[in-house]
Motif scaffolding. Structure first.
Motif, PDB file in Angstrom:
ATOM      1  N   THR A 179       3.136  -5.276  63.795  1.00 26.29           N
ATOM      2  CA  THR A 179       4.246  -5.525  62.894  1.00 26.29           C
ATOM      3  C   THR A 179       5.202  -6.507  63.550  1.00 26.29           C
ATOM      4  OG1 THR A 179       4.061  -3.321  61.946  1.00 26.29           O
ATOM      5  CG2 THR A 179       6.143  -4.465  61.624  1.00 26.29           C
ATOM      6  N   ASP A 180       5.590  -7.534  62.812  1.00 24.41           N
ATOM      7  CA  ASP A 180       6.473  -8.567  63.338  1.00 24.41           C
ATOM      8  C   ASP A 180       7.229  -9.193  62.170  1.00 24.41           C
ATOM      9  OD1 ASP A 180       7.692 -10.308  65.093  1.00 24.41           O
ATOM     10  OD2 ASP A 180       5.843 -11.189  65.847  1.00 24.41           O
TER      11      ASP A 180
ATOM     12  N   ILE B  57       7.853 -11.816  59.419  1.00 20.02           N
ATOM     13  CA  ILE B  57       6.917 -12.594  58.609  1.00 20.02           C
ATOM     14  C   ILE B  57       7.540 -13.945  58.256  1.00 20.02           C
ATOM     15  CG2 ILE B  57       5.615 -12.634  56.435  1.00 20.02           C
ATOM     16  CD1 ILE B  57       4.658 -10.530  58.471  1.00 20.02           C
TER      17      ILE B  57
ATOM     18  N   TYR C 237       2.689  -6.778  58.510  1.00 24.77           N
ATOM     19  CA  TYR C 237       1.460  -7.006  59.268  1.00 24.77           C
ATOM     20  C   TYR C 237       1.385  -8.495  59.601  1.00 24.77           C
ATOM     21  CZ  TYR C 237      -3.544  -7.260  60.252  1.00 24.77           C
ATOM     22  OH  TYR C 237      -4.756  -7.488  60.837  1.00 24.77           O
ATOM     23  N   SER C 238       1.277  -8.815  60.891  1.00 22.94           N
ATOM     24  CA  SER C 238       1.390 -10.214  61.313  1.00 22.94           C
ATOM     25  C   SER C 238       0.201 -10.728  62.111  1.00 22.94           C
ATOM     26  CB  SER C 238       2.658 -10.380  62.147  1.00 22.94           C
ATOM     27  OG  SER C 238       2.576  -9.567  63.309  1.00 22.94           O
TER      28      SER C 238
ATOM     29  N   GLN D 218      -1.087 -14.027  60.888  1.00 25.35           N
ATOM     30  CA  GLN D 218      -0.078 -15.059  61.130  1.00 25.35           C
ATOM     31  C   GLN D 218      -0.145 -15.530  62.582  1.00 25.35           C
ATOM     32  OE1 GLN D 218       4.010 -14.724  59.263  1.00 25.35           O
ATOM     33  NE2 GLN D 218       4.487 -14.174  61.361  1.00 25.35           N
ATOM     34  N   HIS D 219      -0.279 -14.603  63.521  1.00 19.14           N
ATOM     35  CA  HIS D 219      -0.375 -14.966  64.944  1.00 19.14           C
ATOM     36  C   HIS D 219      -1.647 -15.777  65.203  1.00 19.14           C
ATOM     37  CE1 HIS D 219       3.076 -12.686  66.230  1.00 19.14           C
ATOM     38  NE2 HIS D 219       2.608 -11.598  65.637  1.00 19.14           N
TER      39      HIS D 219
END
Length: 95
Positions: free
Chosen positions: A2-3, A5, A23-24, A27-28
């Motif tokens: 979790t980060d 967004i 949920y990241s 993305q990462h």
């Protein structure tokens, strides 16, 4: 993981005047694949530079570099490959 967004433009996503958390992992992964080495100042060796791969006929070194970089970021990679439709399939998860 979790980060914070980001939206489709790479800007912080805001909702009701606050940062959106979610949920990241994808993305990462996207940021690591798109960044070139040196763009992450704290980790100058992190980054794959997918744009460089687009002008090359041999994508094997790209897949090797992508796997190493994602593992360096803490992912456990089972497999990474290009599918017949051209999509990059990353079978892995963050530990």
């Amino acid at each position: 993981m979790t980060d914070i967004i980001l939206d489709n433009n790479g800007d912080l996503k805001l909702q009701n005047g606050d940062f959106v958390l979610g949920y990241s992992d994808n993305q990462h992964q996207e940021h690591i694949l798109m960044a070139t080495k040196g763009e992450f100042k704290e980790f100058p060796e992190l980054g794959v530079g997918i744009n460089r791969m687009l002008s090359d006929d041999d994508f094997t070194p790209f897949l090797i570099d992508a796997k190493k970089n994602l593992e360096y970021d803490g992912m456990k990679i089972n497999n990474i490959k290009f599918e017949e439709n051209g999509n990059l399939n990353i079978d892995g998860y963050y530990k």
